[in-house]
Design a protein around this motif. Sequence first.
Motif, PDB file in Angstrom:
ATOM      1  N   LEU A 145      85.223  32.339 -27.068  1.00  0.00           N
ATOM      2  CA  LEU A 145      85.699  32.200 -25.699  1.00  0.00           C
ATOM      3  C   LEU A 145      87.219  32.237 -25.671  1.00  0.00           C
ATOM      4  N   SER A 146      87.765  32.897 -24.651  1.00  0.00           N
ATOM      5  CA  SER A 146      89.215  32.910 -24.472  1.00  0.00           C
ATOM      6  C   SER A 146      89.629  32.118 -23.239  1.00  0.00           C
ATOM      7  N   ALA A 147      88.646  31.678 -22.459  1.00  0.00           N
ATOM      8  CA  ALA A 147      88.889  30.831 -21.292  1.00  0.00           C
ATOM      9  C   ALA A 147      87.616  30.038 -21.027  1.00  0.00           C
ATOM     10  N   PHE A 148      87.768  28.904 -20.375  1.00  0.00           N
ATOM     11  CA  PHE A 148      86.597  28.101 -20.035  1.00  0.00           C
ATOM     12  C   PHE A 148      85.720  28.912 -19.076  1.00  0.00           C
ATOM     13  N   PRO A 149      84.397  28.863 -19.227  1.00  0.00           N
ATOM     14  CA  PRO A 149      83.515  29.640 -18.336  1.00  0.00           C
ATOM     15  C   PRO A 149      83.684  29.232 -16.875  1.00  0.00           C
ATOM     16  N   ASP A 150      83.447  30.193 -15.977  1.00  0.00           N
ATOM     17  CA  ASP A 150      83.461  29.912 -14.545  1.00  0.00           C
ATOM     18  C   ASP A 150      82.115  29.309 -14.173  1.00  0.00           C
ATOM     19  N   LEU A 151      82.126  28.045 -13.801  1.00  0.00           N
ATOM     20  CA  LEU A 151      80.917  27.296 -13.462  1.00  0.00           C
ATOM     21  C   LEU A 151      81.122  26.651 -12.096  1.00  0.00           C
ATOM     22  N   GLY A 152      80.148  25.914 -11.622  1.00  0.00           N
ATOM     23  CA  GLY A 152      80.311  25.147 -10.392  1.00  0.00           C
ATOM     24  C   GLY A 152      79.374  25.606  -9.292  1.00  0.00           C
ATOM     25  N   PHE A 153      79.831  25.453  -8.057  1.00  0.00           N
ATOM     26  CA  PHE A 153      79.054  25.784  -6.869  1.00  0.00           C
ATOM     27  C   PHE A 153      79.886  26.653  -5.941  1.00  0.00           C
ATOM     28  N   ALA A 154      79.221  27.274  -4.950  1.00  0.00           N
ATOM     29  CA  ALA A 154      79.893  28.024  -3.897  1.00  0.00           C
ATOM     30  C   ALA A 154      79.249  27.629  -2.569  1.00  0.00           C
ATOM     31  N   GLN A 155      80.069  27.330  -1.585  1.00  0.00           N
ATOM     32  CA  GLN A 155      79.530  26.911  -0.294  1.00  0.00           C
ATOM     33  C   GLN A 155      78.728  28.042   0.341  1.00  0.00           C
ATOM     34  N   GLU A 156      77.500  27.720   0.730  1.00  0.00           N
ATOM     35  CA  GLU A 156      76.612  28.633   1.427  1.00  0.00           C
ATOM     36  C   GLU A 156      76.479  29.990   0.749  1.00  0.00           C
ATOM     37  N   ASP A 157      76.520  30.002  -0.588  1.00  0.00           N
ATOM     38  CA  ASP A 157      76.378  31.251  -1.328  1.00  0.00           C
ATOM     39  C   ASP A 157      75.926  30.943  -2.750  1.00  0.00           C
ATOM     40  N   TYR A 158      75.461  31.967  -3.444  1.00  0.00           N
ATOM     41  CA  TYR A 158      75.116  31.831  -4.851  1.00  0.00           C
ATOM     42  C   TYR A 158      76.394  31.755  -5.677  1.00  0.00           C
ATOM     43  N   ARG A 159      76.364  30.986  -6.728  1.00  0.00           N
ATOM     44  CA  ARG A 159      77.508  30.885  -7.640  1.00  0.00           C
ATOM     45  C   ARG A 159      77.223  31.752  -8.846  1.00  0.00           C
ATOM     46  N   ILE A 160      78.077  32.729  -9.073  1.00  0.00           N
ATOM     47  CA  ILE A 160      77.952  33.606 -10.238  1.00  0.00           C
ATOM     48  C   ILE A 160      78.634  32.917 -11.418  1.00  0.00           C
TER      49      ILE A 160
END
Length: 189
Positions: A145-160
């Motif tokens: 890994l060269s950066a921390f993965p993009d995780l979390g939530f997205a308001q009223e949408d799917y989180r990629i």
Amino acid sequence: MPTLTRVTKLYSVVDAKIAALTADPSTGSPTYATVIDVPGIQTMEISGDVETKQLRGDNTKLDSNSTVSNIQVKVDHARLSLDVLVAILGGTVTDSGTTPAQKTVWDLTAATATLPPFKLEGVTPAGGTDLIGGDLHWTLHKLNLSAFPDLGFAQEDYRIVSFTADASPLISNGKWISATLNETAAAIV
């Protein structure tokens, strides 16, 4: 013996898997753990950096030399996998409970954030190349890994979910990246 074409279109990505690199001896072959599906693969973007040095003298450019200094991959996938997080970032997954109160917990601690090396392989669908029924596999043999993965939530949408990793050449054979064009589509193993 007929020669397979070396030129093709690339259409879509249908599967990607990672596997932890468990050994990379200076003699012999690398070994990997069991492959883990990267669920809902959407993109696998490969890029690189080239470092160029110029030799100057007599008030002119005399020569130049270029070297590949980095290969990087960015992966977007639609579904979170705790097993993928362990393979690329470290941590532990603990399963507990019984139905209807089962839990699966991924924990990352200072001691378990190991950022282990791993292999990534992605493939086009059958027919995603110029070869009818064929496919193309991109394999990056040793990534971190060269950066921390993009995780979390997205308001009223799917989180990629996405991650970015840098390649290094294997000690055992020097491989960074491979493109395998198959006349007949083959699953990632």
